[in-house]
Enzyme design. Structure first.
Site, mmCIF file in Angstrom:
data_model
loop_
_atom_site.group_PDB
_atom_site.id
_atom_site.type_symbol
_atom_site.label_atom_id
_atom_site.label_comp_id
_atom_site.label_asym_id
_atom_site.label_seq_id
_atom_site.Cartn_x
_atom_site.Cartn_y
_atom_site.Cartn_z
ATOM 1 C CD GLU A 47 44.922 37.452 28.890
ATOM 2 O OE1 GLU A 47 43.676 37.525 28.847
ATOM 3 O OE2 GLU A 47 45.543 36.507 29.400
ATOM 4 C CB CYS A 242 44.410 32.798 31.120
ATOM 5 S SG CYS A 242 42.687 32.294 31.149
ATOM 6 C CG ASN A 376 41.874 35.985 35.237
ATOM 7 O OD1 ASN A 376 41.215 37.008 35.058
ATOM 8 N ND2 ASN A 376 41.886 34.998 34.371
ATOM 9 C CD GLU A 377 37.687 33.300 33.354
ATOM 10 O OE1 GLU A 377 37.141 34.083 32.579
ATOM 11 O OE2 GLU A 377 38.342 32.308 32.960
HETATM 12 O O1 AHR Z 1 40.075 37.174 27.396
HETATM 13 C C1 AHR Z 1 40.551 35.907 27.165
HETATM 14 C C2 AHR Z 1 40.513 35.038 28.411
HETATM 15 O O2 AHR Z 1 39.205 34.796 28.797
HETATM 16 C C3 AHR Z 1 41.129 35.629 29.633
HETATM 17 O O3 AHR Z 1 42.494 35.456 29.649
HETATM 18 C C4 AHR Z 1 40.492 34.870 30.739
HETATM 19 O O4 AHR Z 1 40.404 35.601 31.928
HETATM 20 C C5 AHR Z 1 39.151 34.476 30.175
HETATM 21 O O5 AHR Z 1 38.934 33.130 30.307
#
Ligand code: AHR
Length: 653
Positions: A47, A242, A376-377
């Site tokens: 990331e 994110c 993603n999450e």
């Molecule tokens: O790894 C940091 C962040 O943690 C990532 O962007 C996200 O997916 C998670 O909340």
């Protein structure tokens, strides 16, 4: 999770010859139904956080090289007569600068770039300075480019310089090679208008080391990319967590903006520049220079399966409440098209629109994409209802692509259970789990996957790290707990298809999130203890799970085993206790006579990772925590696993 079952093989303790005080480790060879180790099991999660891309892995040294930041001259100091204009040659990145006479022959018109925490350059290496330029009027104009060290006095102030004669007429690309006379960590790139009476336009000013990883022109910082290669990752997830979502839909990651000529890629705000107010980096943008083509290429170079993750039409749910912040379900088509087009970009034949672009960029052969993550999450019914049309569209056009869904930000709880159930119902192939958790959570969790359903989607432990207390980078105790946790991942390789530590990189001056796997400054980089754990697992991945039965061991000993294609037996053992544990190994071939020879190894290589609980590597002392290797003949001796140690025993024949 509602769908769980327990399948653990057991062998009668009485059958094992265990020395007094020792723990018995019986490894079953050729066990019926023993899972193959998926090639993707140990991978990487990339990331652009902590300046991991621009200012990190991406080798570009010039910040805001195309003057596309919202404040066009951010990162640039200017002197004399410098004007920003916006009718440049690249339609998606239209800004450039015009350098005109200052009005006085003793005043310079000049630009100075601050780089990412400085412009670094090393003595003995070569750097390619390239730019697009045109001189106004009918005469050419001379500019001078320099790498300078503002902290240095006298002759060493300018490390390297060259003149470029910019021709009038059309925009052209110019390139010179600079060879610094000494090394600088926090230098500057300077550009002077030499002719005091001429005007010149400049665009996309780039400074790249010539020795990028694998020598690619739009390349990667060699030491950082090599550290990734050394981990032999089976999967490479990008472009992140994110940042896939953005703070809002406008700042979400758009892969189509990151392909095609590098000069024509618009910048994107990097949400990490302000996500944590106490780590505020207002100049943190994504140039797109390390874009989706480069991610696919890197995956290929690493021998890793690419795993791109795309927006599901939800902006980051941490920062956005309410349906009005997200794309309505009936307006998702452009987002779904992004996913379908991406698969075409990666795999389509060169006659297709996106496959054609891939070929134009230099890769006519398909990248062999097998996985895609959607969202993603994400969490909640808002995720499930949006994921559904993505799955049907992808399945109907590309039935072989494996789709990764999310289980949200927590590794348990109602929301997590609901998502696992929903992912199962929707037919997702894998479910991405995230756990940034403290030491006590990791100590309790090596058995996490023992009780998972064997019928549900596969697990992608997509973001995890033990957040140990009290140290800057990452201490050994946290890494030791990660090693213990991974015994459970390995033991359950029938259902865990991939696991990736996160985040991967951090610049010591530009981090927003820690711990991270690899730290760096402008010149140096260092592996953390967690990196060594990942590497020991990846180096000793093996081919098939070998079930282990422990006897006489207390609950602070964690063990898993695999066999390799060449017959080696590899046992990973983690001792969390303060006392050494003698281990008595037995290798049980069952009734399979062919395995008898394998059951009597002649030698063992023992690799141990051990340090003080709070020890950590730093850039100044990068090898404080590192593995030690010993080799010995083996005839069934008791092998003692020291206290607080992770060991890999490779038994050979
Ligand atoms: O790894 C940091 C962040 O943690 C990532 O962007 C996200 O997916 C998670 O909340």
């Amino acid at each position: 999770m509602k769908i769980k079952s327990l399948i653990i093989s057991a062998v009668a303790a009485a059958a094992l010859p265990v020395a007094a005080g020792a723990a018995g480790v019986e490894v079953r060879l050729g066990a019926k139904g023993a899972a193959e180790i998926p090639p993707t099991l140990y991978g990487l999660f990339f990331e652009d956080i902590n300046y991991a891309a621009d200012g990190g892995l991406y080798a570009e040294k010039v910040i805001n090289r195309s003057f596309e930041f919202p404040q066009s001259l951010m990162g640039w100091n200017v002197s004399g007569n410098v004007e920003v204009r916006s009718d440049g040659p690249f339609d998606r990145a239209p800004h450039y600068v015009r350098l005109s006479p200052s009005g006085h022959r003793h005043k310079h018109t000049a630009l100075e770039n601050e780089g990412f925490f400085g412009v670094s350059a090393e003595k003995g290496k070569e750097y390619r300075l390239s730019l697009w330029g045109r001189a106004e009027g009918s005469d050419s104009a001379r500019i001078r480019v320099e790498i300078a060290d503002p902290a240095s006095m006298g002759e060493t102030h300018v490390l390297a310089k060259a003149d470029i004669r910019v021709a009038p007429g059309d925009w052209r690309k110019y390139e010179v090679t600079l060879k610094p006379s000494h090394t600088v960590e926090k230098g500057r790139l300077r550009i002077f208008l030499v002719h005091p009476d001429r005007t010149v336009d400049l665009e996309h000013i780039s400074l790249m080391p010539a020795d990028t990883w694998k020598g690619r022109r739009n390349g990667l910082r060699a030491d950082l990319a090599q550290k990734l290669a050394d981990l032999h990752p089976g999967v490479f997830r990008f472009p992140g967590g994110c940042i896939v979502e953005g703070t809002d839909l406008d700042s979400r990651y758009r892969w189509k903006n990151t392909v095609g000529p590098v000069e024509n890629r618009p910048v994107n705000e990097n949400r990490w520049h302000y996500t944590f107010a106490h780590r505020f980096y207002p100049d943190y943008y994504q140039s797109g220079g390390l874009g989706f083509y480069e991610f696919f290429e890197l995956s290929e170079d690493l021998g890793a399966a690419p795993l791109p993750v795309l927006s599901v039409g939800l902006s980051c749910q941490y920062q956005n409440n309410g349906e009005e912040c997200h794309v309505p379900v009936d307006s998702l088509q452009p987002y779904i098209d992004d996913a379908l087009d991406l698969i075409e970009f990666a795999n389509g034949d060169t006659t297709t629109v996106w496959g054609g672009l891939r070929a134009e960029m230099g890769h006519p052969a398909p990248f062999g994409l097998k996985y895609i993550g959607i969202g993603n999450e994400q969490w909640g019914p808002e995720y499930v209802e949006r994921l559904k049309p993505f799955i049907s569209a992808i399945r109907s056009r590309y039935p072989d692509i494996r789709i990764v869904g999310s289980s949200g930000p927590n590794p348990d709880g109602e929301r997590f259970d609901m998502l696992w159930e929903a992912m199962t119902d929707l037919g997702a192939d894998l479910v991405d789990e995230h756990f940034y958790r403290p030491e006590d959570w990791f100590a309790k969790s090596p058995s996490r996957y023992d009780s998972y359903s064997r019928k549900a989607p596969k697990v992608f432990a997509g973001e995890y790290a033990c957040h140990g207390k009290g140290k800057k980078y990452n201490h050994f105790n946290a890494a030791l707990l990660e090693a213990a946790f991974l015994t459970g991942v390995e033991r359950n390789a029938d259902i865990v298809e991939m696991a990736t530590y996160a985040p991967l990189f951090a610049h010591v001056e530009g981090w927003q999130w820690r711990p991270d796997l690899i730290w760096f400054d402008n010149l140096r980089s260092m592996p953390t203890s967690s990196y060594h754990v990942q590497k020991l697992y990846a180096d000793n991945k093996g081919a098939r799970v070998a079930p282990v039965t422990l006897t006489g061991a207390d609950s602070t000993l964690f063990v898993s085993a695999v066999t390799d294609a060449n017959g080696d037996i590899i046992v990973k053992a983690v001792n969390l206790s303060d006392a050494p544990v003698p281990l008595d190994f037995t290798f049980n071939p069952g009734k399979n006579r062919k395995l008898k020879a394998q059951a009597s190894p002649a030698a063992v290589t023992v690799t141990t990772l051990h340090a003080g609980a709070m020890d950590e590597n730093t850039l100044e002392c990068p090898d404080k925590v590192k593995p030690a290797v010993s080799e010995a003949a083996y005839a069934g001796e008791t092998l003692t696993l020291p206290a607080k140690t992770f060991a890999v025993y490779r038994f050979t024949h």
